[in-house]
Design a protein around this motif. Structure first.
Motif, PDB file in Angstrom:
ATOM      1  N   SER A 270       0.857  -1.182   0.000  1.00 17.92           N
ATOM      2  CA  SER A 270       0.000   0.000   0.000  1.00 17.92           C
ATOM      3  C   SER A 270       0.897   1.237   0.000  1.00 17.92           C
ATOM      4  CB  SER A 270      -0.924  -0.002   1.221  1.00 17.92           C
ATOM      5  OG  SER A 270      -0.171   0.007   2.428  1.00 17.92           O
ATOM      6  N   VAL A 271       0.413   2.292  -0.588  1.00 14.67           N
ATOM      7  CA  VAL A 271       1.247   3.475  -0.797  1.00 14.67           C
ATOM      8  C   VAL A 271       0.539   4.702  -0.251  1.00 14.67           C
ATOM      9  CG1 VAL A 271       2.231   4.980  -2.585  1.00 14.67           C
ATOM     10  CG2 VAL A 271       2.421   2.498  -2.805  1.00 14.67           C
ATOM     11  N   GLU A 272       1.312   5.568   0.370  1.00 13.50           N
ATOM     12  CA  GLU A 272       0.757   6.819   0.870  1.00 13.50           C
ATOM     13  C   GLU A 272       0.229   7.666  -0.285  1.00 13.50           C
ATOM     14  OE1 GLU A 272       2.728   9.137   4.127  1.00 13.50           O
ATOM     15  OE2 GLU A 272       4.292   7.632   3.807  1.00 13.50           O
ATOM     16  N   HIS A 273      -0.893   8.294  -0.040  1.00 19.35           N
ATOM     17  CA  HIS A 273      -1.438   9.236  -1.005  1.00 19.35           C
ATOM     18  C   HIS A 273      -2.175  10.334  -0.250  1.00 19.35           C
ATOM     19  CE1 HIS A 273      -4.223   5.856  -0.376  1.00 19.35           C
ATOM     20  NE2 HIS A 273      -5.237   6.683  -0.621  1.00 19.35           N
ATOM     21  N   ARG A 274      -2.439  11.409  -0.933  1.00 20.75           N
ATOM     22  CA  ARG A 274      -3.104  12.557  -0.320  1.00 20.75           C
ATOM     23  C   ARG A 274      -3.859  13.308  -1.420  1.00 20.75           C
ATOM     24  NH1 ARG A 274       2.056  16.711   0.688  1.00 20.75           N
ATOM     25  NH2 ARG A 274       2.297  17.328  -1.502  1.00 20.75           N
ATOM     26  N   VAL A 275      -4.613  14.320  -1.028  1.00 14.29           N
ATOM     27  CA  VAL A 275      -5.370  15.109  -1.997  1.00 14.29           C
ATOM     28  C   VAL A 275      -5.097  16.585  -1.754  1.00 14.29           C
ATOM     29  CG1 VAL A 275      -7.675  15.731  -2.821  1.00 14.29           C
ATOM     30  CG2 VAL A 275      -7.182  13.358  -2.164  1.00 14.29           C
ATOM     31  N   VAL A 276      -4.719  17.277  -2.822  1.00 17.73           N
ATOM     32  CA  VAL A 276      -4.567  18.730  -2.746  1.00 17.73           C
ATOM     33  C   VAL A 276      -5.844  19.369  -3.263  1.00 17.73           C
ATOM     34  CG1 VAL A 276      -2.052  18.688  -2.944  1.00 17.73           C
ATOM     35  CG2 VAL A 276      -3.441  18.825  -5.020  1.00 17.73           C
ATOM     36  N   VAL A 277      -6.067  20.604  -2.857  1.00 15.15           N
ATOM     37  CA  VAL A 277      -7.291  21.295  -3.234  1.00 15.15           C
ATOM     38  C   VAL A 277      -6.972  22.481  -4.130  1.00 15.15           C
ATOM     39  CG1 VAL A 277      -8.706  20.514  -1.308  1.00 15.15           C
ATOM     40  CG2 VAL A 277      -7.233  22.497  -0.997  1.00 15.15           C
ATOM     41  N   ASN A 278      -8.017  23.156  -4.578  1.00 12.09           N
ATOM     42  CA  ASN A 278      -7.933  24.092  -5.677  1.00 12.09           C
ATOM     43  C   ASN A 278      -8.662  25.373  -5.314  1.00 12.09           C
ATOM     44  OD1 ASN A 278      -8.753  25.296  -8.311  1.00 12.09           O
ATOM     45  ND2 ASN A 278      -7.760  23.472  -9.141  1.00 12.09           N
ATOM     46  N   SER A 279      -8.094  26.492  -5.668  1.00  5.15           N
ATOM     47  CA  SER A 279      -8.741  27.772  -5.358  1.00  5.15           C
ATOM     48  C   SER A 279      -9.835  28.134  -6.344  1.00  5.15           C
ATOM     49  CB  SER A 279      -7.701  28.900  -5.343  1.00  5.15           C
ATOM     50  OG  SER A 279      -7.088  29.028  -6.616  1.00  5.15           O
ATOM     51  N   GLY A 280      -9.814  27.515  -7.528  1.00  6.89           N
ATOM     52  CA  GLY A 280     -10.765  27.912  -8.562  1.00  6.89           C
ATOM     53  C   GLY A 280     -11.832  26.900  -8.893  1.00  6.89           C
ATOM     54  N   LYS A 281     -11.630  25.618  -8.480  1.00  8.68           N
ATOM     55  CA  LYS A 281     -12.572  24.572  -8.857  1.00  8.68           C
ATOM     56  C   LYS A 281     -12.831  23.639  -7.689  1.00  8.68           C
ATOM     57  CE  LYS A 281     -11.159  24.415 -13.734  1.00  8.68           C
ATOM     58  NZ  LYS A 281     -10.585  23.565 -14.809  1.00  8.68           N
ATOM     59  N   GLU A 282     -14.088  23.233  -7.540  1.00  3.36           N
ATOM     60  CA  GLU A 282     -14.419  22.172  -6.599  1.00  3.36           C
ATOM     61  C   GLU A 282     -14.192  20.835  -7.284  1.00  3.36           C
ATOM     62  OE1 GLU A 282     -18.519  23.217  -5.964  1.00  3.36           O
ATOM     63  OE2 GLU A 282     -19.213  21.715  -7.419  1.00  3.36           O
ATOM     64  N   ARG A 283     -14.255  19.755  -6.502  1.00  2.00           N
ATOM     65  CA  ARG A 283     -13.952  18.432  -7.065  1.00  2.00           C
ATOM     66  C   ARG A 283     -14.691  17.357  -6.286  1.00  2.00           C
ATOM     67  NH1 ARG A 283      -9.735  14.898  -5.669  1.00  2.00           N
ATOM     68  NH2 ARG A 283      -9.193  13.394  -7.307  1.00  2.00           N
ATOM     69  N   ILE A 284     -15.124  16.315  -6.990  1.00  2.00           N
ATOM     70  CA  ILE A 284     -15.783  15.161  -6.377  1.00  2.00           C
ATOM     71  C   ILE A 284     -15.045  13.903  -6.794  1.00  2.00           C
ATOM     72  CG2 ILE A 284     -17.851  13.700  -6.516  1.00  2.00           C
ATOM     73  CD1 ILE A 284     -19.549  16.153  -6.484  1.00  2.00           C
ATOM     74  N   SER A 285     -14.926  12.947  -5.885  1.00  2.00           N
ATOM     75  CA  SER A 285     -14.421  11.615  -6.226  1.00  2.00           C
ATOM     76  C   SER A 285     -15.195  10.589  -5.413  1.00  2.00           C
ATOM     77  CB  SER A 285     -12.916  11.492  -5.968  1.00  2.00           C
ATOM     78  OG  SER A 285     -12.640  11.555  -4.578  1.00  2.00           O
ATOM     79  N   MET A 286     -15.275   9.372  -5.960  1.00  4.06           N
ATOM     80  CA  MET A 286     -16.000   8.283  -5.312  1.00  4.06           C
ATOM     81  C   MET A 286     -15.034   7.141  -5.031  1.00  4.06           C
ATOM     82  SD  MET A 286     -19.345   8.379  -7.833  1.00  4.06           S
ATOM     83  CE  MET A 286     -19.952   6.813  -7.218  1.00  4.06           C
ATOM     84  N   ALA A 287     -14.779   6.885  -3.751  1.00  2.00           N
ATOM     85  CA  ALA A 287     -13.864   5.812  -3.350  1.00  2.00           C
ATOM     86  C   ALA A 287     -14.684   4.607  -2.899  1.00  2.00           C
ATOM     87  CB  ALA A 287     -12.956   6.278  -2.230  1.00  2.00           C
ATOM     88  N   PHE A 288     -14.459   3.452  -3.559  1.00  2.00           N
ATOM     89  CA  PHE A 288     -15.153   2.218  -3.206  1.00  2.00           C
ATOM     90  C   PHE A 288     -14.131   1.275  -2.584  1.00  2.00           C
ATOM     91  CE2 PHE A 288     -17.296  -1.824  -3.731  1.00  2.00           C
ATOM     92  CZ  PHE A 288     -18.641  -1.510  -3.558  1.00  2.00           C
TER      93      PHE A 288
END
Length: 378
Positions: A305-323
């Motif tokens: 397993s590998v470390e991961h993270r999420v950065v955010v954005n000043s101009g756009k929102e974002r959606i993701s679906m984790a199953f």
């Protein structure tokens, strides 16, 4: 039961409400320590760097921009050409060993269903606040509409809201805890979950064979047909200071295997590769597959397993679906005996998934500290 804790340790503030209010700076409780903040070269939309930065740092930034996790065409597994099938298997094996992440295209799930699923969740997060609050979650189960992980009072929080729900086993599947709006959302969620469960089963068979095990080994180690599956839909609102925070802190997934469906128009997911953070560029209608801690344990760290993270954005929102496709909660998970030899002793002590996941529920994302704590004493 989270030691009986029924409520969050502090009043919940919806990140979306902060974003929609037009704040020009983020509250202190979302500001990460300097060592955990995205660097200038990883920020979405960042196109320049300070002249004081060294050429060595700039070279790392350029590598991160150009790199991407492998993209694998799953139709190769059904090819009549034995060489094509073998090459596809090899690519999956190499990705699991070297990256812990890969994308799959031509995976058999309808693009129209993927688009509908993302759209209904986008519509849910844009419902009036009072509608969403009907499904507000608690630390007791996490199921429902949430805005924080972990129960540590005073913890630094992530810039995101989410919706968490159980899909399997059927004893935990409670439609009353799924949103009733937008129209037909429960039917779409159900259809989506059914298709992704089948895809996870196919992928587990490939992973088992690549480990030199029987085709059904990992599925049986998870509990056969009696496995666990759940979904977390992540909503990352616009952020006025994305350089100071994260949408999701660095972690490895505690479960078995994760299939992530992101919006491919907006990037955000970053995967750790050596000492760099690689920004994943999603392929259209692709699933991003990643190895969880339980498969790392079962494979005796052949797959990691590998470390991961999420950065955010000043101009756009974002959606993701984790199953999340997980072992049955009460089965002890330990290295496969077939993969344990005098030269490769068992690296991990057995632990049930129920015991294991309490770690992240109590403390929130903590890198890879939990799976490392399972290592057998030498």
């Amino acid at each position: 039961m989270m030691n009986g804790l029924q409520e969050w340790p502090e009043p919940i503030v919806r990140v979306q409400s902060l974003s929609d209010s037009g704040v020009s700076s983020i509250p202190d409780r979302y500001i990460k320590p300097p060592t955990e903040r995205p660097s200038f070269c990883h920020l979405i939309g960042s196109s320049s760097s300070s002249s004081s930065e060294s050429s060595e740092v700039e070279a790392v930034a350029e590598a991160d921009v150009d790199a991407n996790i492998p993209v694998i065409d799953m139709s190769g597994l059904q090819s009549e050409d034995r060489r094509v099938r073998a090459e596809t298997m090899r690519l999956v094996s190499e990705s699991c060993r070297e990256w812990g992440f890969f994308q799959v295209v031509n995976h058999g799930v309808s693009p129209q269903l993927l688009d509908r699923a993302l759209q209904i969740w986008r519509e849910f997060f844009h419902l009036p606040a009072q509608e969403k609050q009907l499904y507000a979650n608690s630390p007791k189960t996490y199921e429902g509409y949430g805005s924080r992980l972990g129960i540590q009072k005073g913890a630094i929080l992530d810039w995101s809201d989410y919706y968490f729900l159980h899909y399997l086993p059927f004893s935990l599947k409670d439609y009353n805890k799924w949103p009733h709006l937008p129209f037909n959302c429960r039917e779409v969620i159900d259809e989506y979950g059914n298709e992704v469960v089948k895809l996870c089963g196919r992928l587990l068979r490939v992973l088992s064979l690549n480990l030199g095990l029987k085709e059904e080994f990992l599925q049986n180690a998870f509990g056969g047909e009696d496995i666990g599956a759940c979904m977390r839909v992540n909503f990352y609102p616009k952020c006025p200071q994305p350089e100071l925070t994260l949408g999701l802190s660095s972690h490895s997934d505690p479960g078995g295997m994760t299939l992530l469906l992101p919006e491919h128009q907006v990037t955000g997911l970053q995967v750790r590769k050596a000492n760099s953070w690689i920004t994943v560029k999603p392929a259209p209608h692709a699933f991003i597959v990643n190895i969880g801690d339980q498969i790392q344990v079962l494979s005796n760290a052949i797959y990691k397993s590998v470390e991961h993270r999420v950065v955010v954005n000043s101009g756009k929102e974002r959606i993701s679906m984790a199953f999340f496709y997980n072992p049955k909660s009460d089965i002890p998970i330990e290295p496969a005996k077939e993969l344990v030899t005098p030269d490769s002793p068992a690296l991990y002590l057995p632990m049930t998934f129920d015991e294991y996941r309490l770690f992240i529920r109590m403390r929130g994302p903590q890198g890879k500290s939990q799976v490392e704590s399972l290592k057998s004493p030498r």
